[in-house]
Every structure is written in structure tokens, then in C-alpha cells.
Design an enzyme around this catalytic site. Sequence first.
Site, short mmCIF file in Angstrom:
data_model
loop_
_atom_site.label_atom_id
_atom_site.label_comp_id
_atom_site.label_asym_id
_atom_site.label_seq_id
_atom_site.Cartn_x
_atom_site.Cartn_y
_atom_site.Cartn_z
N GLY A 1 2.98 4.30 11.67
CA GLY A 1 2.25 3.04 11.64
C GLY A 1 3.19 1.87 11.75
N GLY B 1 3.18 -2.60 11.10
CA GLY B 1 2.47 -3.80 10.67
C GLY B 1 3.25 -5.05 11.01
N GLY C 1 6.89 -4.64 9.20
CA GLY C 1 7.72 -3.45 9.29
C GLY C 1 6.95 -2.24 9.75
N LYS C 2 7.53 -1.07 9.49
CA LYS C 2 6.97 0.19 9.98
C LYS C 2 6.80 1.19 8.84
CE LYS C 2 9.06 -0.35 14.56
NZ LYS C 2 9.94 0.25 15.59
N LYS D 1 7.81 3.10 3.73
CA LYS D 1 7.52 1.80 4.34
C LYS D 1 8.80 0.99 4.40
CE LYS D 1 2.71 1.30 2.79
NZ LYS D 1 1.74 0.39 2.09
N ASP E 1 -8.87 -5.77 -1.87
CA ASP E 1 -8.92 -5.41 -0.44
C ASP E 1 -9.32 -3.96 -0.28
OD1 ASP E 1 -8.84 -5.86 2.28
OD2 ASP E 1 -6.68 -5.51 2.44
#
Length: 289
Positions: free
Chosen positions: A17, A19, A22-23, A40, A143
Site C-alpha cells: 500500500g 499513502g 509513505g508506504k 509502515k 474514522d
Amino acid sequence: MDFCPESLHYELLAEVGEGSFGKVYKAREVGEKQRLLAVKKFNFRWESEEAGIPPFMIREVALLRKVGYFNHPNIVKLLDASAVSIGSALDLTLVLEYIDQDLSTFLSKAPACGLGRDLIKDVMQQLLRGLDFLHTNLVLHRDLKPENILVSSRGEIKIADFGLARIHTYNIALTPGVSVVTLWYRAPEVLLNSVYMSSVDMWSAGCIFAELFLLRPLFKGYTEVQQLQKIFEVIGLPSEDDWPQESPILYSESLGPRGSCTNLLPNLDQDENDLLSVSTVLLLLSCQK
């Protein structure tokens, strides 16, 4: 590729993934345990010395450490965190337990006939246990959505992603400051820019409960006004006297009917209907067609 913080050694296996900051990688612990891990990696750069780690990241690490002491089975576990500063850049790494997929992916693989009642019950029981634990410890997630709920291959449900979470105090409501909760799962009081408490998480949980039956989001708006319209089509428009004065959205009878719909989702039993009512979401399928 290896990364070895002081307390945990692992090798990165694959990127899973990406964002804004970062990754996310799938990794395997080096050594005897050979656990799968989620890593992360964030990279922050700033122009002034006064800048630092974004507040949402500090909150996420702090809250995961706080709740981690209790080792709750329905909260994702933070196993390690490290930060390395290099000039005007900061590399931050979080190591968490690895879970196979999120609830959104899980639902996308569901059969067309839908999920079984026992499975829906099990998912909701685990989700609500995790939510009860957070609220008991004065943590609002803010969230909750299928993408932030992890589902293991053994059917374990774990709440994840605490970037918008925060601590609150009993009997003191929060005021909107940042945009909390993804739009389709956002409670009316947040949409109306009113004060809110833990009920915002319960609203999101109710929306997710509906989605387990429908295999699609219950309220799927693309603007805040449209989202309110879809909600009020189901639960009915409140009176103008109940409308928060500070709301940037003006009261209008065009937002929805005064009364709620009467046709419930098919095959709901009384206990399921009661749970949805407690979550302040009425599952009224005919209004969503």
C-alpha cells in the site's frame, strides 16, 4: 531488504500500500518466531527547524501504545516504532501485527447471495467489543470504516488506523476542528458542524452493520449536503428548532421528509433491529432504492 530496529528484526517482503506520507509493506520477522508483520514507513521533510512529525502521526503512535498495554484482541497491535532524523528529513517506521485483509476487501469477495447471519453477528460482536474497549478508555476512533477494520484468515476482527483518534473527557463534547470520519460513515452531528461524542463511532458502526447485509454502503453521498439528504430520507428530517444554529448548512425542507420510512431490511429479527436502533441507524432498504 532488511530493517533492524533495536528490538525487532525483519525483512521486507512486498509493498502492499501507499499513502500521502509513505508506504506499507508486508514483512517477516527474522529469528525464531518468523511472524508476518505490517511495516509502515513514513518520510517527512520540512523547510524550518520548528517543523516536526505531523500531529496525526504522534496521536496514532501514542494511542496505539496506550491501548497496547491491554492487549485487546480486537485492536491492532503496535509492535515497534522508531524514528531517524537526517538533516531536514525524518524517517518514521511503525511495525504492527500483519492481518490478511480489511473488511472492504472481505466484502468485495462475498457471494452475491450475501453473508450468513452467524458471520454478520460474529463480525459485529468483535467490532463492538473493540469499540467498547476504546470508549471505556476514553478513546474516540473518529474514522471507523471498512478500510480501517482488519479481518484475519481466522476471522479475527481488529480496529486499525488511529490517525484521527483522540482522547476525550467524560461529559465534555468535542467540537469540529478537522474533518473527521470518512463521508459515507459520518454522523449527522459532524456533518452539521455540531458538538459530538462517542456516538460518532456508534453511527459508523451502524452504517457498517447495514453494509454487512447490503454488501454496499448504506449512505453513499458525494457532498456533505447530499450525504445529509440520504440520511434524512431514511431517518426523517428533524425540526428546524433542533437544527444547530452554528451549522454552515442551512435548514431546508428539501433535505428530506419529516417522517421516516417504514419498510425495514428483509429478514431482520428483533435483536438485529434493536442493535441498529442503538447505533442510531435505521436500516430502511426501500428508501435506498
